[in-house]
Design a protein around this motif. Structure first.
Motif, PDB file in Angstrom:
ATOM      1  N   MET A 193     -10.086  -4.798  -8.666  1.00  0.00           N
ATOM      2  CA  MET A 193      -9.274  -4.440  -7.523  1.00  0.00           C
ATOM      3  C   MET A 193      -8.166  -3.520  -8.001  1.00  0.00           C
ATOM      4  O   MET A 193      -7.475  -3.836  -8.960  1.00  0.00           O
ATOM      5  N   LEU A 194      -8.004  -2.376  -7.330  1.00  0.00           N
ATOM      6  CA  LEU A 194      -6.948  -1.430  -7.668  1.00  0.00           C
ATOM      7  C   LEU A 194      -6.083  -1.210  -6.432  1.00  0.00           C
ATOM      8  O   LEU A 194      -6.593  -0.836  -5.384  1.00  0.00           O
ATOM      9  N   VAL A 195      -4.794  -1.487  -6.564  1.00  0.00           N
ATOM     10  CA  VAL A 195      -3.828  -1.356  -5.472  1.00  0.00           C
ATOM     11  C   VAL A 195      -2.964  -0.129  -5.753  1.00  0.00           C
ATOM     12  O   VAL A 195      -2.329  -0.047  -6.807  1.00  0.00           O
ATOM     13  N   VAL A 196      -2.939   0.815  -4.803  1.00  0.00           N
ATOM     14  CA  VAL A 196      -2.212   2.061  -4.983  1.00  0.00           C
ATOM     15  C   VAL A 196      -1.161   2.194  -3.879  1.00  0.00           C
ATOM     16  O   VAL A 196      -1.500   2.298  -2.701  1.00  0.00           O
ATOM     17  N   ASP A 197       0.106   2.154  -4.273  1.00  0.00           N
ATOM     18  CA  ASP A 197       1.216   2.287  -3.321  1.00  0.00           C
ATOM     19  C   ASP A 197       2.442   2.724  -4.109  1.00  0.00           C
ATOM     20  O   ASP A 197       2.691   2.203  -5.199  1.00  0.00           O
TER      21      ASP A 197
ATOM     22  N   PRO B 100       3.961  10.213  -3.364  1.00  0.00           N
ATOM     23  CA  PRO B 100       4.249  11.469  -4.069  1.00  0.00           C
ATOM     24  C   PRO B 100       3.033  11.918  -4.894  1.00  0.00           C
ATOM     25  O   PRO B 100       2.097  11.144  -5.098  1.00  0.00           O
ATOM     26  N   ARG B 101       3.090  13.134  -5.331  1.00  0.00           N
ATOM     27  CA  ARG B 101       2.056  13.778  -6.151  1.00  0.00           C
ATOM     28  C   ARG B 101       0.722  13.901  -5.430  1.00  0.00           C
ATOM     29  O   ARG B 101       0.275  15.004  -5.173  1.00  0.00           O
ATOM     30  N   LEU B 102       0.071  12.796  -5.095  1.00  0.00           N
ATOM     31  CA  LEU B 102      -1.234  12.849  -4.437  1.00  0.00           C
ATOM     32  C   LEU B 102      -1.301  11.723  -3.419  1.00  0.00           C
ATOM     33  O   LEU B 102      -1.237  10.546  -3.775  1.00  0.00           O
ATOM     34  N   ASP B 103      -1.386  12.086  -2.138  1.00  0.00           N
ATOM     35  CA  ASP B 103      -1.367  11.070  -1.088  1.00  0.00           C
ATOM     36  C   ASP B 103      -2.697  10.316  -0.999  1.00  0.00           C
ATOM     37  O   ASP B 103      -3.679  10.671  -1.665  1.00  0.00           O
ATOM     38  N   GLY B 104      -2.700   9.274  -0.183  1.00  0.00           N
ATOM     39  CA  GLY B 104      -3.873   8.412  -0.085  1.00  0.00           C
ATOM     40  C   GLY B 104      -5.109   9.084   0.465  1.00  0.00           C
ATOM     41  O   GLY B 104      -6.230   8.814   0.015  1.00  0.00           O
ATOM     42  N   LEU B 105      -4.947   9.964   1.449  1.00  0.00           N
ATOM     43  CA  LEU B 105      -6.111  10.635   2.035  1.00  0.00           C
ATOM     44  C   LEU B 105      -6.741  11.618   1.056  1.00  0.00           C
ATOM     45  O   LEU B 105      -7.974  11.670   0.937  1.00  0.00           O
TER      46      LEU B 105
ATOM     47  N   VAL C  61     -12.814  -2.685  -5.314  1.00  0.00           N
ATOM     48  CA  VAL C  61     -12.202  -2.170  -4.089  1.00  0.00           C
ATOM     49  C   VAL C  61     -10.908  -1.460  -4.484  1.00  0.00           C
ATOM     50  O   VAL C  61     -10.248  -1.856  -5.450  1.00  0.00           O
ATOM     51  N   ILE C  62     -10.545  -0.419  -3.709  1.00  0.00           N
ATOM     52  CA  ILE C  62      -9.246   0.234  -3.886  1.00  0.00           C
ATOM     53  C   ILE C  62      -8.517   0.200  -2.549  1.00  0.00           C
ATOM     54  O   ILE C  62      -9.095   0.525  -1.516  1.00  0.00           O
ATOM     55  N   THR C  63      -7.234  -0.216  -2.577  1.00  0.00           N
ATOM     56  CA  THR C  63      -6.388  -0.082  -1.398  1.00  0.00           C
ATOM     57  C   THR C  63      -5.444   1.091  -1.656  1.00  0.00           C
ATOM     58  O   THR C  63      -4.918   1.240  -2.758  1.00  0.00           O
ATOM     59  N   LEU C  64      -5.251   1.914  -0.626  1.00  0.00           N
ATOM     60  CA  LEU C  64      -4.433   3.115  -0.753  1.00  0.00           C
ATOM     61  C   LEU C  64      -3.379   3.179   0.349  1.00  0.00           C
ATOM     62  O   LEU C  64      -3.710   2.981   1.520  1.00  0.00           O
ATOM     63  N   ASP C  65      -2.149   3.479  -0.037  1.00  0.00           N
ATOM     64  CA  ASP C  65      -1.133   3.845   0.939  1.00  0.00           C
ATOM     65  C   ASP C  65      -1.429   5.298   1.316  1.00  0.00           C
ATOM     66  O   ASP C  65      -2.118   6.011   0.575  1.00  0.00           O
TER      67      ASP C  65
ATOM     68  N   VAL D 159      -5.114  -4.510 -10.629  1.00  0.00           N
ATOM     69  CA  VAL D 159      -4.403  -3.486 -11.379  1.00  0.00           C
ATOM     70  C   VAL D 159      -3.709  -2.628 -10.337  1.00  0.00           C
ATOM     71  O   VAL D 159      -4.234  -2.441  -9.237  1.00  0.00           O
ATOM     72  N   THR D 160      -2.519  -2.108 -10.665  1.00  0.00           N
ATOM     73  CA  THR D 160      -1.783  -1.307  -9.691  1.00  0.00           C
ATOM     74  C   THR D 160      -1.556   0.117 -10.206  1.00  0.00           C
ATOM     75  O   THR D 160      -1.568   0.364 -11.414  1.00  0.00           O
ATOM     76  N   ALA D 161      -1.351   1.013  -9.248  1.00  0.00           N
ATOM     77  CA  ALA D 161      -0.999   2.403  -9.546  1.00  0.00           C
ATOM     78  C   ALA D 161       0.057   2.837  -8.535  1.00  0.00           C
ATOM     79  O   ALA D 161       0.041   2.392  -7.391  1.00  0.00           O
ATOM     80  N   ALA D 162       0.964   3.719  -8.960  1.00  0.00           N
ATOM     81  CA  ALA D 162       2.090   4.120  -8.125  1.00  0.00           C
ATOM     82  C   ALA D 162       1.782   5.280  -7.187  1.00  0.00           C
ATOM     83  O   ALA D 162       2.545   5.544  -6.268  1.00  0.00           O
TER      84      ALA D 162
END
Length: 164
Positions: free
Chosen positions: A1-5, A53-58, A45-49, A26-29
């Protein structure tokens, strides 16, 4: 599981709630960090905000879908997104949406659905918007739902407060 926010508090909230249910997280900023670690972590699974900054979720979702190693990886947007962002997410192949603010049990349920779907048929093509609407109204007043791969994208919304 990767959480990106990009919001550290939300990242930790999501991580803790999923870890309490037995998920390894695991998380990513932001999206750029997500793309840096996704091949090392190999999440289910990846969750995305959306707004980061830098690269948005879409744009992150679009890049994951264009990579043969991650094109079938279940992706969920967890954000206070607009109808435009939902439509753009569906266009790039996002599988599910969860509105902020969300209830922890909504998050856990959504992630479980995506993991189970990926395990039951790893060869299925995700992100297809055909079939019946599987979105469900969330107790917080937002909408969550798994779409794609037989789910219904039509009518799916990610409602909530504006911004993320």
């Amino acid at each position: 599981m990767l959480v990106v926010d990009d919001n550290k508090v939300i990242r930790q909230l999501i991580r803790v709630n999923l870890e309490l249910e037995g998920f390894e997280v695991v998380t990513a900023a932001d999206g750029a960090e997500c793309l840096d670690v996704v091949h090392q972590v190999r999440p289910d699974v990846i969750t995305l905000d959306v707004v980061m900054p830098r690269l948005d979720g879409l744009r992150t979702a679009a890049r994951l879908r264009s990579d043969s190693r991650t094109k079938r990886l279940p992706l969920a947007i967890v954000s206070a997104c607009t109808q435009y962002e939902v439509e753009a997410g569906l266009d790039v192949g996002v599988d599910a949406f969860l509105a902020k603010p969300f209830e922890p049990d909504e998050l856990v349920s959504l992630v479980r659905q995506l993991v189970e779907r990926g395990e039951s048929d790893p060869s299925m093509q995700l992100g297809i918007r055909a079939g019946a609407d599987t979105s469900a109204t969330a107790p917080s007043g937002g909408t969550s739902g798994v779409v794609g791969g037989g789910g219904g994208g039509e009518g799916a919304e990610c409602a909530g407060r504006s911004g993320s």
